[in-house]
Design an enzyme around this catalytic site. Structure first.
Site, PDB file in Angstrom:
ATOM      1  N   HIS A   1       0.819  -1.213   0.000  1.00 57.92           N
ATOM      2  CA  HIS A   1       0.000   0.000   0.000  1.00 57.92           C
ATOM      3  C   HIS A   1       0.856   1.268   0.000  1.00 57.92           C
ATOM      4  O   HIS A   1       0.356   2.359  -0.302  1.00 57.92           O
ATOM      5  CB  HIS A   1      -0.938   0.007   1.213  1.00 57.92           C
TER       6      HIS A   1
ATOM      7  N   ASP B   1      -2.042   2.286  -4.546  1.00 52.22           N
ATOM      8  CA  ASP B   1      -3.344   2.478  -3.914  1.00 52.22           C
ATOM      9  C   ASP B   1      -4.335   1.441  -4.445  1.00 52.22           C
ATOM     10  O   ASP B   1      -4.137   0.860  -5.522  1.00 52.22           O
ATOM     11  CB  ASP B   1      -3.875   3.881  -4.204  1.00 52.22           C
TER      12      ASP B   1
END
Length: 509
Positions: A482, A486
């Site tokens: 992450h 995204d």
């Protein structure tokens, strides 16, 4: 001082002159395997600087990576004939230590350039260590089975003349990878203060008290206690199988049979080892590949914020295209697999969504301009991850041949560093094992890994209203870092991947 190679310079000089030749500003260089100064010079590069442009020795190269075997002469002020002490080479960019899997040469054997000296178990695979020069194997410093040999530490000694072998019978090495000594003239480190005197031991009781685990008392039947005294088997550490954990006669007899000494087994952390409560077992030594894999995957899971997205891919068109291509290329010996299509679709998807083809570098995010696809391959030697280079620019036929060759090398434990170093994206396919869906662990520094499950038949709505037909669907789950990717970007990548897989003709555009 002339730039002539140190070896040849020393050959031309009388033995009495060798020591004088390598004295610079009061510092003497005389260790067997490297130019090393009493004043703290520990490597050939530093020694070159100390010699102010003086003679150099050769550093070998093994398959593209620097060989840490530093060649030099003499031990104990040129007492020994000319020789080389070969240190553990660095056979991959991440290698810091290795295990000696097996020697291919024995002491006294003639060695030619290109001969395999021994096999080294690295953090990636078992590699062959090839000789760079000819000579005779005079001494093995790290025999077969030696574990965790640091890069640079002496492994063997090679001399130039067969008649010199006997001179190295008692040869020992201080170890190239040792910490550097204190610099000349610098005060030595103060010795550690003496340990505080141990407290006087308490008077020993007539019989040792039973240890308490988590504050519990030791319970044993009267017969068990009597047998314990008669057999000389302490009750300490025996796991009771009686009511409420009471030690019984059978427990004492079993402890006697397995050679119980009375000391409770402990774990590395100092706690009580619960192995006594389990059936008989066998402990297998951990291979270097397994150790490094465990370490890196643990770090990945602890340090990388993972998240997972899944999609179902209809495989009917792809399976039909695969069958047609295999029929047309049957005479050429080409047989495409589903994995070939998955690799191609993944590579093209990385080019379409380049943010997925990236790595977290701390202060920057590095985006790659080509798709080097790592393929997880399980072998009897451990998990291997060979890489298909430039998968985005290769056709299905070339991808198929590359994948087959890499898989064969992985199973035979013959992967070279170039076969597994790098990679921008990883695919792990367990579909052929019947696994429907799973989540893989990101392979750092990559940003994502695709986990592919098996295909299954499903009933889906037909083209005509009120009708139904059969379809084949495959589950694909992507795990992402992450910090780099995204969720919306990963979802975009999955949509492109799904499009390529469900309409494979678009891969040709």
């Amino acid at each position: 001082m002339a730039s002539t190679c140190l070896r040849h310079a020393m050959r031309r000089l009388a033995p009495t002159m060798r020591k004088a030749l390598i004295q610079v500003e009061g510092r003497t260089f005389h260790t067997a395997s490297r130019v090393s100064a009493v004043a703290g010079v520990r490597s050939l590069a530093v020694a070159r600087s100390a010699l102010a442009g003086g003679a150099t020795c050769r550093t070998g190269v093994q398959r593209g990576f620097a060989d840490s075997s530093i060649r030099s002469f003499s031990a104990a002020a040129a007492d020994l004939p000319p020789h080389q002490e070969l240190g553990m080479p660095s056979l991959s960019p991440t290698m810091t230590e290795g295990n000696i899997a097996g020697f291919k040469k024995n002491v006294g054997d003639k060695i030619e350039a290109g001969d395999v000296l021994c096999e080294i178990e690295t953090d990636k695979a078992t590699m062959e260590w090839e000789s760079m020069e000819s000579g005779y194997l005079a001494k093995i410093l790290a025999p077969t089975g030696t574990q965790n040999v640091k890069v640079g530490t002496g492994v063997m000694v090679v001399c130039e003349e067969e008649g010199d072998i006997a001179a190295f019978a008692n040869y020992t090495s201080a170890g190239i990878a040792d910490a550097p000594p204190t610099q000349a003239g610098a005060p030595a480190a103060a010795p550690p203060p003496p340990a505080a005197p141990a407290a006087a031991p308490a008077a020993a009781p007539a019989r040792a008290a039973a240890p308490k685990v988590d504050g519990a008392r030791l319970f044993a039947s009267p017969l068990a206690r009597r047998l314990s005294r008669e057999m000389g088997v302490p009750l300490e550490g025996i796991a009771g199988t009686g009511e409420n954990g009471r030690i019984t006669k059978a427990d004492v007899e079993a402890a006697k049979a397995r050679g119980h000494t009375g000391a409770a087994a402990t774990t590395a952390a100092g706690g009580v080892d619960g192995s006594m409560f389990f059936p008989d077992f066998t402990d297998m030594p951990v291979k270097m590949v397994q150790k490094i894999t465990a370490q890196r995957l643990t770090e990945s899971k602890q340090q990388i914020p993972h998240y997972y997205l899944s999609v179902d891919v209809q495989m009917d068109k792809l399976m039909a295209a695969r069958a047609a291509l295999n029929r047309s290329q049957e005479k050429a010996g080409v047989k495409l697999s589903v994995t070939d299509f998955i690799v191609k679709a993944s590579a093209l998807s990385l080019m379409a969504v380049p943010s997925m083809n990236s790595s977290w570098m701390g202060d920057t995010v590095r985006t790659y301009h080509a798709a080097d696809i790592s393929i997880a391959v399980q072998t009897e030697h451990g998990l291997m991850v060979p890489i298909v280079k430039d998968a985005d620019s290769k056709g299905l036929s070339n991808l198929s041949s590359d994948l087959k060759a890499l898989a064969a090398k992985a199973r035979d434990n013959k992967l070279a560093p170039a076969d597994y170093t790098g990679g921008t994206f990883t695919i792990s396919n367990l579909g052929m094992m019947g696994v429907k869906q799973f989540c893989a662990i990101v392979n750092p520094p990559q940003a994502a890994i695709l986990a592919v499950g098996s295909s299954e038949k499903r009933v889906i709505p037909g083209k005509a209203e009120g009708t139904y037909e059969e379809g084949s669907f495959m589950s694909a789950t992507i795990s992402c870092d992450h910090r780099v990717v995204d969720g919306a970007v990963a979802a975009e990548w999955l949509a492109v991947f799904k499009k390529y897989m469900e309409d494979p003709m678009t891969m040709l555009l």
